[in-house]
Design a protein around this motif. Sequence first.
Motif, PDB file in Angstrom:
ATOM      1  N   ARG A  53     -24.318  32.568  20.075  1.00  0.00           N
ATOM      2  CA  ARG A  53     -24.809  31.424  20.853  1.00  0.00           C
ATOM      3  C   ARG A  53     -24.162  30.138  20.378  1.00  0.00           C
ATOM      4  N   THR A  55     -24.978  26.467  20.811  1.00  0.00           N
ATOM      5  CA  THR A  55     -26.051  25.612  21.318  1.00  0.00           C
ATOM      6  C   THR A  55     -25.542  24.203  21.582  1.00  0.00           C
ATOM      7  N   SER A  57     -27.368  21.605  21.292  1.00  0.00           N
ATOM      8  CA  SER A  57     -28.204  20.696  20.508  1.00  0.00           C
ATOM      9  C   SER A  57     -27.840  20.840  19.037  1.00  0.00           C
ATOM     10  N   ASP A  59     -29.755  22.303  16.794  1.00  0.00           N
ATOM     11  CA  ASP A  59     -30.391  23.470  16.191  1.00  0.00           C
ATOM     12  C   ASP A  59     -30.313  24.640  17.161  1.00  0.00           C
ATOM     13  N   ALA A  60     -31.103  25.666  16.907  1.00  0.00           N
ATOM     14  CA  ALA A  60     -31.045  26.875  17.724  1.00  0.00           C
ATOM     15  C   ALA A  60     -31.809  26.741  19.033  1.00  0.00           C
ATOM     16  N   GLN A  61     -32.546  25.642  19.192  1.00  0.00           N
ATOM     17  CA  GLN A  61     -33.359  25.470  20.387  1.00  0.00           C
ATOM     18  C   GLN A  61     -32.549  24.841  21.514  1.00  0.00           C
ATOM     19  N   GLY A  62     -33.071  24.933  22.716  1.00  0.00           N
ATOM     20  CA  GLY A  62     -32.453  24.268  23.851  1.00  0.00           C
ATOM     21  C   GLY A  62     -31.366  25.104  24.503  1.00  0.00           C
ATOM     22  N   ALA A  64     -27.867  26.730  25.648  1.00  0.00           N
ATOM     23  CA  ALA A  64     -26.796  27.294  24.831  1.00  0.00           C
ATOM     24  C   ALA A  64     -25.861  28.119  25.705  1.00  0.00           C
ATOM     25  N   PRO A 124     -24.302  25.155  16.260  1.00  0.00           N
ATOM     26  CA  PRO A 124     -24.753  23.901  16.882  1.00  0.00           C
ATOM     27  C   PRO A 124     -23.555  22.989  17.176  1.00  0.00           C
TER      28      PRO A 124
END
Length: 426
Positions: A53, A55, A57, A59-62, A64, A124
């Motif tokens: 992934r 991304t 952002s 971090d790993a959220q959001g 991607a 990221p």
Amino acid sequence: MTGVSTITADELVVAPVETGFWTRSRKVGLGLAAAGVLAAIAFGALATSQTARFTLSEDAQGAALAIDGTVGAILFGLIAAAAGAAMFTDRWFPWLLGVGIVAFVLSFLCWQISDAPAGQNFMPLVNIVRGTFLLAVPLIFGALAGVLCERSGVVNVAIEGQLLMGAFCGALVGTMAASAWVGLIAAALGGAFISLLLAIFTIRYLVDQVVMGIVLNLLALGLTGFLYERLMQTNQAKYNQPPHFGNWEIPLLKDIPVLGPALFRSNLFLYLALILVVVIHIALFRTRWGLRTRSVGEHPTAADTLGVRVLGLRYRNVLLAGVVAGIGGASYTLLLYSFTKNMIGGKGFIALAALIFGRWSPTGALLAALFFGFADQLGVYLGAINSIIPSQFLAMLPYLATILAVAGLVGRVRAPAADGKPYIKG
């Protein structure tokens, strides 16, 4: 006379015409195609089916961009090979080379990210772009210093010493004055001091410019190391705790995906570096000063006959280069760190390589510096995800990228004709 046009010295330079089947484009294309096939086979075999992934952002959220690790490694390897094969047409060389390099790197990253421990299988992009620009900042300043000198006909091997002296003076004076701005001025003067010595000995006394540059690097290393041990180590609080510049956010632009947080929530040095690239490029190719500078770097005798003060212009440009490099050195000590011995660690020589890779152009030097900055940041990222690649090899990445870029990708480049040649006024 009518019908007679004038041309610049740059326009008189004709690139050598390659004959035969194995042109430079085809040689590089063959190497790129082989590297792409190797990437598809090796990275595809080593990658796992875990999703890689990228991304958008920090971090790993959001949101991607995601792809199966094995599929991605094979696919991007084949794209690199296809770009290499397409170079046999002898067309679109820079674009195909760029696509091939990016695809090869993505193939490698698909392997690395998919093979990372659980929870770390993402890259990221915001942090990667931010780190690339941050690590490229001193290289941009150093390469611009090289452009100013070498376009004037003076080889600047002393970039390392100029950066180091700037870092030292910025830390010392900034700490004593309790002002980052005062430290910045001192850093500029520190770089100018090394440049002044370079100008006096090479322009006035005709000392070999490469040798003098190496000597000045050793002088800066010895002088800053001696003062560091005598002053900074004995009283850190008084001499080596410089105030740091914070980040400056630019409204609206900071909200652009990926580039916004990385580029427009940044620091004074990055903004200043980008501004200087634009200013120096325009000045060099669109002003009378730039025309005279390029003429002095190409044919100083002809420039002299037209009334250009060759030696005076070289003095001014070399000193200006020192100011620029000194500010670049301050980006170490007035942004993140305190001063340590030999903290530049060879980045001045990478800046010199960026100058050559960028073909003595401010915009080319910027792109080359970003290339080397990305190589450095990639090593940091791979270390953070516990890559199986040895940490010693990761630390070598920016230097390996330098060797590959200058030796394999630049091709035939031509420095200014009078670069490195002392001028004796007749």
